[in-house]
Design a protein around this motif. Structure first.
Motif, PDB file in Angstrom:
ATOM      1  N   UNK A   1       2.777   3.801   5.635  1.00 40.93           N
ATOM      2  CA  UNK A   1       2.020   4.665   6.540  1.00 40.93           C
ATOM      3  C   UNK A   1       2.156   6.101   6.057  1.00 40.93           C
ATOM      4  N   UNK A   2       1.020   6.765   5.809  1.00 38.77           N
ATOM      5  CA  UNK A   2       1.090   8.164   5.349  1.00 38.77           C
ATOM      6  C   UNK A   2       0.017   8.985   6.043  1.00 38.77           C
ATOM      7  N   UNK A   3      -0.504  10.027   5.391  1.00 43.23           N
ATOM      8  CA  UNK A   3      -1.289  11.033   6.115  1.00 43.23           C
ATOM      9  C   UNK A   3      -2.639  10.537   6.613  1.00 43.23           C
ATOM     10  N   UNK A   4      -3.116   9.380   6.141  1.00 41.51           N
ATOM     11  CA  UNK A   4      -4.383   8.861   6.655  1.00 41.51           C
ATOM     12  C   UNK A   4      -4.194   7.900   7.830  1.00 41.51           C
TER      13      UNK A   4
ATOM     14  N   UNK B   1      -5.877  12.407  16.545  1.00 39.87           N
ATOM     15  CA  UNK B   1      -7.322  12.194  16.470  1.00 39.87           C
ATOM     16  C   UNK B   1      -7.880  12.507  15.094  1.00 39.87           C
ATOM     17  N   UNK B   2      -7.396  13.593  14.483  1.00 40.32           N
ATOM     18  CA  UNK B   2      -7.854  13.943  13.135  1.00 40.32           C
ATOM     19  C   UNK B   2      -7.423  12.894  12.114  1.00 40.32           C
ATOM     20  N   UNK B   3      -6.224  12.324  12.301  1.00 38.98           N
ATOM     21  CA  UNK B   3      -5.792  11.230  11.427  1.00 38.98           C
ATOM     22  C   UNK B   3      -6.723  10.036  11.541  1.00 38.98           C
ATOM     23  N   UNK B   4      -7.168   9.741  12.767  1.00 38.30           N
ATOM     24  CA  UNK B   4      -8.137   8.671  12.957  1.00 38.30           C
ATOM     25  C   UNK B   4      -9.480   8.992  12.331  1.00 38.30           C
ATOM     26  N   UNK B   5      -9.881  10.271  12.378  1.00 40.81           N
ATOM     27  CA  UNK B   5     -11.128  10.694  11.745  1.00 40.81           C
ATOM     28  C   UNK B   5     -11.074  10.535  10.230  1.00 40.81           C
TER      29      UNK B   5
ATOM     30  N   UNK C   1      -3.016   7.539  11.783  1.00 38.40           N
ATOM     31  CA  UNK C   1      -2.740   8.299  13.009  1.00 38.40           C
ATOM     32  C   UNK C   1      -1.301   8.088  13.487  1.00 38.40           C
ATOM     33  N   UNK C   2      -0.759   6.889  13.249  1.00 36.77           N
ATOM     34  CA  UNK C   2       0.621   6.623  13.660  1.00 36.77           C
ATOM     35  C   UNK C   2       1.629   7.511  12.955  1.00 36.77           C
TER      36      UNK C   2
ATOM     37  N   UNK D   1      -0.497  -8.383  -1.247  1.00 35.00           N
ATOM     38  CA  UNK D   1      -0.932  -7.280  -2.098  1.00 35.00           C
ATOM     39  C   UNK D   1      -2.302  -6.748  -1.662  1.00 35.00           C
ATOM     40  N   UNK D   2      -3.222  -7.644  -1.331  1.00 32.34           N
ATOM     41  CA  UNK D   2      -4.534  -7.205  -0.862  1.00 32.34           C
ATOM     42  C   UNK D   2      -4.382  -6.334   0.378  1.00 32.34           C
ATOM     43  N   UNK D   3      -3.575  -6.805   1.330  1.00 29.34           N
ATOM     44  CA  UNK D   3      -3.368  -6.039   2.565  1.00 29.34           C
ATOM     45  C   UNK D   3      -2.708  -4.696   2.275  1.00 29.34           C
ATOM     46  N   UNK D   4      -1.755  -4.677   1.347  1.00 30.15           N
ATOM     47  CA  UNK D   4      -1.060  -3.429   0.988  1.00 30.15           C
ATOM     48  C   UNK D   4      -2.036  -2.395   0.450  1.00 30.15           C
ATOM     49  N   UNK D   5      -2.852  -2.793  -0.504  1.00 30.53           N
ATOM     50  CA  UNK D   5      -3.748  -1.839  -1.150  1.00 30.53           C
ATOM     51  C   UNK D   5      -4.778  -1.284  -0.165  1.00 30.53           C
ATOM     52  N   UNK D   6      -5.300  -2.136   0.686  1.00 28.34           N
ATOM     53  CA  UNK D   6      -6.301  -1.664   1.653  1.00 28.34           C
ATOM     54  C   UNK D   6      -5.648  -0.810   2.726  1.00 28.34           C
ATOM     55  N   UNK D   7      -4.436  -1.158   3.127  1.00 29.10           N
ATOM     56  CA  UNK D   7      -3.700  -0.344   4.109  1.00 29.10           C
ATOM     57  C   UNK D   7      -3.423   1.055   3.553  1.00 29.10           C
ATOM     58  N   UNK D   8      -2.950   1.136   2.320  1.00 23.86           N
ATOM     59  CA  UNK D   8      -2.637   2.438   1.732  1.00 23.86           C
ATOM     60  C   UNK D   8      -3.908   3.267   1.556  1.00 23.86           C
ATOM     61  N   UNK D   9      -4.997   2.618   1.200  1.00 22.94           N
ATOM     62  CA  UNK D   9      -6.239   3.345   0.946  1.00 22.94           C
ATOM     63  C   UNK D   9      -6.905   3.828   2.216  1.00 22.94           C
ATOM     64  N   UNK D  10      -6.887   3.013   3.276  1.00 24.24           N
ATOM     65  CA  UNK D  10      -7.644   3.348   4.487  1.00 24.24           C
ATOM     66  C   UNK D  10      -6.778   3.837   5.636  1.00 24.24           C
ATOM     67  N   UNK D  11      -5.476   3.550   5.617  1.00 22.60           N
ATOM     68  CA  UNK D  11      -4.606   3.945   6.718  1.00 22.60           C
ATOM     69  C   UNK D  11      -4.719   3.046   7.927  1.00 22.60           C
ATOM     70  N   UNK D  12      -5.466   1.970   7.822  1.00 15.03           N
ATOM     71  CA  UNK D  12      -5.699   1.093   8.973  1.00 15.03           C
ATOM     72  C   UNK D  12      -5.099  -0.279   8.730  1.00 15.03           C
TER      73      UNK D  12
END
Length: 459
Positions: A412-415, A327-331, A417-418, A362-373
């Motif tokens: 996938x990293x600390x931001x 839950x905190x990861x999702x927050x 939830x997975x 690349x667009x998807x990669x950068x946004x995934x790493x930045x937001x975790x989603x």
């Protein structure tokens, strides 16, 4: 006027730099709090999330509100699934059903073939099913296979997770690919077929092959989850293999039925379509699996009502920490999304002259790493590339969907939830999870991109 515009551009650049710096520093602080100060991940994520929001000028009150919103939405989706999954997993273990499946898998696969078998199991279960549901359903099997076979937990877990994750990111009817299919007006059937073609070598490379290497990097003991009080399994009555398989596959069938109905009769409002939509909803499907497990596994394992009740009750306390951490990861993810970092990244590279499929990835990669989603990455990348997709052939639009799906799985990293869900189930440290799970996700993403580019050269 020119001076005013220049000043506005300069201010925007400084604001974007501050936002990205806040996100990077926030991630580093969370890792340091957990690994150096030994803070509980739930506390570290909470501190880091609010700190990033304040540093990014989201405001203290809005940062807390975003964290609470993200925590609540994650618990409303993933949290319920984890709870049902824990109940089902404990029932599967206590009844002897998991042992029945494990004995079959271990008995019919040589030690060298076992990781390949687990990759196939993960891919088949992951085809119609959300990643989180597949994970909580298969975790008892992963742990017991590792315990029974004597092989490394990582050697068994990575191929299974690779099968689940690759299907989740590359193959409709999963939400990510479906969002991209809709946004880019891609052909669903063609995307599904090409997705399977790309997913097969991706699972092979990121699963059994990378799993062998990851097992050399990280060696962790098999966690004590899903242990039974009766160690003499040979003297116990156990459910039949058919009954156990029926209980495990019930949510798979229900979700597959919903997916098929969504494809065949997307615009229909018939009672049958509505029923399939209801039964195939992830929470409903897994809840029904628990109820079916009480009958198929409980009765099949010779468990009376008090024993079944005790098994279900004892399944929840061990996952309390997992729930809070996820839950905190999702927050934390929601705080990053609310700061607008995805828009900053999108604006920065939208005018790039890179090859279109690589740019989509690349667009998807950068946004995934930045937001975790992965979902935010897919939605944003699809929106940016939609005008470009309108000028491509049907085949290349489908390949663009797969490129975006591959990018949405990267690192996938600390931001995410997975990340915490996998870490807590496998009992790894943050660094160990980065070296195994996170690298595996990168391998899936890069291999998926390679498959897309290879197909684009020949189709």
């Amino acid at each position: 006027m020119l001076t005013t515009l220049a000043q506005a551009a300069e201010d925007a650049t400084a604001s974007d730099a501050q936002l990205i710096t806040a996100a990077v520093v926030g991630v580093a602080v969370i890792i340091a709090l957990i690994t150096w100060l030994k803070l509980h991940p739930f506390l570290a994520l909470s501190i880091g999330a609010v700190g990033v929001g304040i540093a990014a000028e989201l405001g203290a009150a809005d940062s807390v509100a975003a964290f609470v919103q993200g925590f609540g939405s994650t618990m409303g989706s993933v949290g319920i699934l984890i709870g049902f999954g824990a109940m089902f997993g404990k029932l599967l273990a206590d009844s002897g059903g998991a042992d029945r499946v494990v004995d079959t898998l271990v008995g019919r696969s040589s030690p060298a073939m076992l990781p390949w078998t687990m990759a196939l199991v993960g891919a088949v279960i992951g085809l119609p099913m959300f990643f989180e549901i597949g994970l909580v359903l298969l975790m008892p099997v992963i742990i017991l296979v590792a315990r029974r076979s004597g092989q490394s937990l990582i050697r068994i877990a990575i191929p299974t997770l690779a099968g689940l994750s690759a299907m989740h990111g590359l193959v409709p009817p999963h939400p990510g690919p479906l969002v991209a299919v809709s946004a880019l007006n891609a052909n669903l059937g063609l995307t599904l077929g090409l997705g399977v073609i790309v997913a097969i070598p991706t699972v092979v490379v990121a699963g059994p092959l990378f799993g062998k290497l990851a097992a050399k990097w990280v060696d962790v003991p098999v966690p004590a989850l899903f242990e039974t009080s009766d160690e003499d399994e040979g003297s116990r009555r156990r459910p039949t293999f058919a009954a156990t398989l029926a209980a495990i596959l019930l949510p798979v069938v229900l979700m597959l039925g919903k997916a098929a109905a969504d494809v065949v009769a997307a615009d229909s409002n018939s009672p049958l379509k509505n029923l399939l939509d209801f039964l195939g909803t992830p929470v409903v499907a897994l809840g029904l699996a628990v109820l079916a497990g009480i009958g198929l596994l409980g009765r099949g394992g010779g468990m009376d009502r008090p024993t079944v009740a005790k098994s279900l009750e004892s399944s929840l306390p061990p996952i309390a920490g997992i729930l809070l951490i996820v839950g905190a990861g999702g927050g934390f993810k929601q705080v990053l999304i609310d700061t607008g970092i995805a828009d900053v990244i999108a604006d920065a590279i939208s005018a790039s002259s890179l090859p279109v499929l690589f740019l989509a990835w690349l667009v998807a990669v950068l946004i995934r790493v930045a937001t975790g989603s992965a979902t935010v990455a897919t939605v944003t990348a699809s929106g940016i590339l939609a005008p470009v997709a309108a000028e491509l052939s049907s085949t290349h639009v489908s390949l663009m969907v797969l490129a975006i799906g591959s990018g949405s799985l990267f690192l996938s990293h600390v931001n995410d939830a997975g990340f915490w869900l996998v870490k807590e189930y496998l009992g790894t440290s943050v660094v160990q999870n980065l070296k195994t799970w996170s690298v595996m996700e990168c391998v899936i993403s890069v291999t998926g991109l390679a498959g897309v580019l290879a197909l684009s050269a020949v189709i």
